[in-house]
Design an enzyme around this catalytic site. Structure first.
Site, short mmCIF file in Angstrom:
data_model
loop_
_atom_site.label_atom_id
_atom_site.label_comp_id
_atom_site.label_asym_id
_atom_site.label_seq_id
_atom_site.Cartn_x
_atom_site.Cartn_y
_atom_site.Cartn_z
N LEU A 20 0.82 -1.21 0.00
CA LEU A 20 0.00 0.00 0.00
C LEU A 20 0.85 1.26 0.00
CD1 LEU A 20 -2.58 -1.14 2.70
CD2 LEU A 20 -2.86 -1.22 0.21
N GLY A 21 2.06 1.17 0.53
CA GLY A 21 2.92 2.35 0.58
C GLY A 21 4.29 2.00 1.10
N GLY B 268 7.85 3.85 3.07
CA GLY B 268 8.35 5.01 3.79
C GLY B 268 9.77 4.78 4.25
N LYS C 160 2.04 -2.66 8.83
CA LYS C 160 3.24 -1.86 8.66
C LYS C 160 4.44 -2.69 9.11
CE LYS C 160 5.33 2.62 9.82
NZ LYS C 160 5.09 3.96 10.44
N ASP D 235 4.91 15.19 11.88
CA ASP D 235 5.08 15.00 10.44
C ASP D 235 3.73 15.04 9.73
OD1 ASP D 235 6.49 14.67 8.09
OD2 ASP D 235 6.59 12.48 8.24
#
Length: 283
Positions: free
Chosen positions: A55-56, A58, A81, A168
């Site tokens: 999904l992503g 980082g 995550k 952030d």
């Protein structure tokens, strides 16, 4: 005398047997918990053995889609995550913060797995497109603009009431679920005023273009991290209302923020403009 000795030996034997049975039960429980943890969390893998539905990505790892059976028997789709081994301590800090939060505008925490070199944080699954991309490709009504802004303000107020600084906040870290705001990514967040040492970086934090001037120009003086969050929030609210960054193009944002160039405020009058002006003020 002999009978007494026999009784003592029998008693000692019973104690030893009881202890061995207790240890065996403990080992079985630990094994069951480990197996349960493995069964309760699953995800599809590609040919390379890595998660298929990413999904992503980082700085601290990747986020991928999986299934968690800890709360719903039939299984619940979640976001997982995976924290890199070099970021395990921050991963624990993120877990400690998320597990203490319960708000409709904060992404929900479900579970944490730490075994060998694998560290996973199980979170609520949101829509695949974050706020930034959503605004680029979706025409939204004034009502939805207000709803998105209100969700961010309420979520950030809740964090600050819990004495937590996000550190952030930006459109990429604001997720949506059926058009409801979900503030996410607490990887460098910080519990303020805590006596517990957290593995958070010193010096500037956040993302270029979304940092308060005192964060960019950090010369060692203490930064008011709630105030810095508010500055970042002002930028995000401005983008929701205008589709534009208040401090210009990407290459000039930091210099404009540092030099005190006034933010380009939207045409709206009244409370919206006053709020943005207050949030984006220079300290």
């Amino acid at each position: 005398m002999c009978s007494q000795l026999v009784q003592v030996l029998v008693a000692i034997g019973l104690i030893v047997l009881t202890f061995l049975l207790w240890r065996s039960a403990c080992n079985r429980n630990e094994e069951n918990e480990a197996n349960s943890e493995q069964v309760n969390l699953s995800w599809e893998k590609g040919a390379d053995g890595r998660p298929r539905h990413v999904l992503g990505r980082g700085a601290q790892g990747i986020v991928f889609r999986g299934t968690f059976r800890g709360r719903v028997d039939k299984g619940e789709e979640v976001a997982i995550k995976e924290v890199m081994s070099s970021s395990i301590r921050p991963g624990r800090d993120e877990r400690d913060i998320l597990s203490d939060l319960n708000h409709p505008n904060i992404v929900r925490y479900y579970h944490f797995v730490e075994r060998d070199s694998l560290t996973l944080i199980v979170l609520e699954l949101c829509d695949p497109v974050a706020l930034g991309e959503f605004l680029k490709h979706t025409a939204i009504s004034v009502e939805l603009q207000k709803s998105l802004c209100l969700g961010i303000v309420q979520g950030m107020c809740y964090l600050h009431e819990k004495h937590i600084a996000h550190r952030d906040l930006k459109p990429a870290n604001v997720l949506l679920k059926e058009q409801v705001v979900k503030i996410a990514d607490f990887g460098i967040s910080k519990r303020l005023g805590s006596t517990v040492t957290q593995h958070t970086r010193s010096g500037p934090f956040g993302t270029i273009g979304y940092q308060a001037p005192e964060v960019i120009d950090n010369t060692g003086s203490k930064v008011d991290e709630k105030r810095a969050d508010c500055f970042s929030m002002g930028i995000v609210l401005h983008i929701i209302l205008t589709r534009m960054h208040p401090f210009g193009e990407e290459h000039e944002r930091n210099s404009n923020i540092l030099e005190g160039v006034p933010a380009s405020l939207p045409e709206q009058t009244g409370d919206q403009r006053d709020l943005l002006q207050w949030l984006l003020r220079h300290t």
